[in-house]
Design a protein around this motif. Structure first.
Motif, mmCIF file in Angstrom:
data_model
loop_
_atom_site.group_PDB
_atom_site.id
_atom_site.type_symbol
_atom_site.label_atom_id
_atom_site.label_comp_id
_atom_site.label_asym_id
_atom_site.label_seq_id
_atom_site.Cartn_x
_atom_site.Cartn_y
_atom_site.Cartn_z
ATOM 1 N N UNK A 46 49.359 17.961 41.087
ATOM 2 C CA UNK A 46 49.720 18.833 42.207
ATOM 3 C C UNK A 46 48.865 20.092 42.163
ATOM 4 N N UNK A 47 48.377 20.508 43.312
ATOM 5 C CA UNK A 47 47.628 21.759 43.417
ATOM 6 C C UNK A 47 48.629 22.886 43.593
ATOM 7 N N UNK A 48 48.407 23.960 42.873
ATOM 8 C CA UNK A 48 49.308 25.112 42.951
ATOM 9 C C UNK A 48 48.768 26.187 43.856
ATOM 10 N N UNK A 49 48.715 27.393 43.342
ATOM 11 C CA UNK A 49 48.305 28.548 44.122
ATOM 12 C C UNK A 49 47.035 29.152 43.535
ATOM 13 N N UNK A 50 46.516 30.126 44.237
ATOM 14 C CA UNK A 50 45.414 30.917 43.697
ATOM 15 C C UNK A 50 46.046 32.080 42.945
ATOM 16 N N UNK A 51 45.697 32.196 41.662
ATOM 17 C CA UNK A 51 46.238 33.272 40.834
ATOM 18 C C UNK A 51 45.137 34.251 40.477
ATOM 19 N N UNK A 52 45.448 35.525 40.543
ATOM 20 C CA UNK A 52 44.546 36.568 40.051
ATOM 21 C C UNK A 52 45.070 37.010 38.689
ATOM 22 N N UNK A 53 44.195 36.970 37.703
ATOM 23 C CA UNK A 53 44.559 37.395 36.351
ATOM 24 C C UNK A 53 43.517 38.397 35.871
ATOM 25 N N UNK A 54 43.927 39.269 34.999
ATOM 26 C CA UNK A 54 43.000 40.271 34.458
ATOM 27 C C UNK A 54 42.091 39.606 33.426
ATOM 28 N N UNK A 55 40.781 39.802 33.591
ATOM 29 C CA UNK A 55 39.802 39.167 32.713
ATOM 30 C C UNK A 55 40.041 39.517 31.248
ATOM 31 N N UNK A 56 40.499 40.731 30.967
ATOM 32 C CA UNK A 56 40.698 41.124 29.568
ATOM 33 C C UNK A 56 41.947 40.510 28.942
ATOM 34 N N UNK A 57 42.750 39.770 29.729
ATOM 35 C CA UNK A 57 43.926 39.073 29.191
ATOM 36 C C UNK A 57 43.575 37.666 28.699
#
Length: 139
Positions: A90-101
Motif C-alpha cells: 500500500x502506498x502511504x503519504x508524503x512525509x517530511x522529516x528532518x535530515x538530521x534525524x
C-alpha cells in the motif's frame, strides 16, 4: 532541513523513497511474467506505451513473493534514467522529516532488511526505513 519521502508498506513495515526518485504511484496493474527472470523480477507492465520492469522486493526482504494475481500497488522510480516499478502492499503519504534525524538501520533488523535500507527515521510509534533503490532493483 527537511527531506520528503513517499511512504509505503510491505508486510507491515513502513518504507520510504525520496520524493525526487519517484515518478508516480499506481494501483494494481496486470504483469506479464518473464521466463527465467532473476529472483524478484515480478514481470513487465505497459505504462502508457512504455514497458517497465516490475520488481517484487519481498524475496530480498526474506518474505514470500507476491503471486501473479495478488493485488498490490506500484511505486514507479527513475533509476539512472530508466523507469522501474516496485511492488508494495500500500502506498502511504508524503512525509517530511528532518535530515538530521536520520539514523543508521537498527541492528535488530534482519540482515536481508539491513542490506536494502540506508537508514531510518523514528516517527511517533513507527520506524520509517529508507529504501536503497539501487539495492532493491539489483538482480
Amino acid at each position: 532541513m527537511a527531506v520528503q519521502y513517499i511512504t509505503f508498506t510491505i508486510a507491515g513495515g513502513l518504507y520510504g523513497i525520496e520524493v525526487l526518485q519517484v515518478e508516480e504511484t499506481l494501483g494494481h496493474h496486470n504483469r506479464t511474467p518473464v521466463p527465467l527472470a532473476p529472483r524478484g523480477v515480478a514481470g513487465l507492465v505497459n505504462l502508457r506505451g512504455q514497458v517497465v520492469t516490475t520488481i517484487d522486493v519481498r524475496p530480498k526482504l526474506g518474505l514470500p513473493a507476491l503471486s501473479q494475481d495478488e493485488e498490490s500497488m506500484m511505486v514507479v522510480i527513475d533509476l539512472h534514467g530508466e523507469s522501474m516499478s516496485l511492488l508494495v502492499d500500500e502506498v502511504g503519504e508524503v512525509l517530511s522529516v528532518e535530515a538530521d534525524a536520520f539514523e543508521p538501520a537498527p541492528p535488530t533488523l534482519s540482515e536481508e532488511v539491513r542490506e536494502l535500507v540506508t537508514g531510518a527515521y523514528k516517527l511517533e510509534g513507527r520506524l520509517l526505513l529508507t529504501l536503497d533503490v539501487a539495492a532493491a532493483v539489483a538482480a
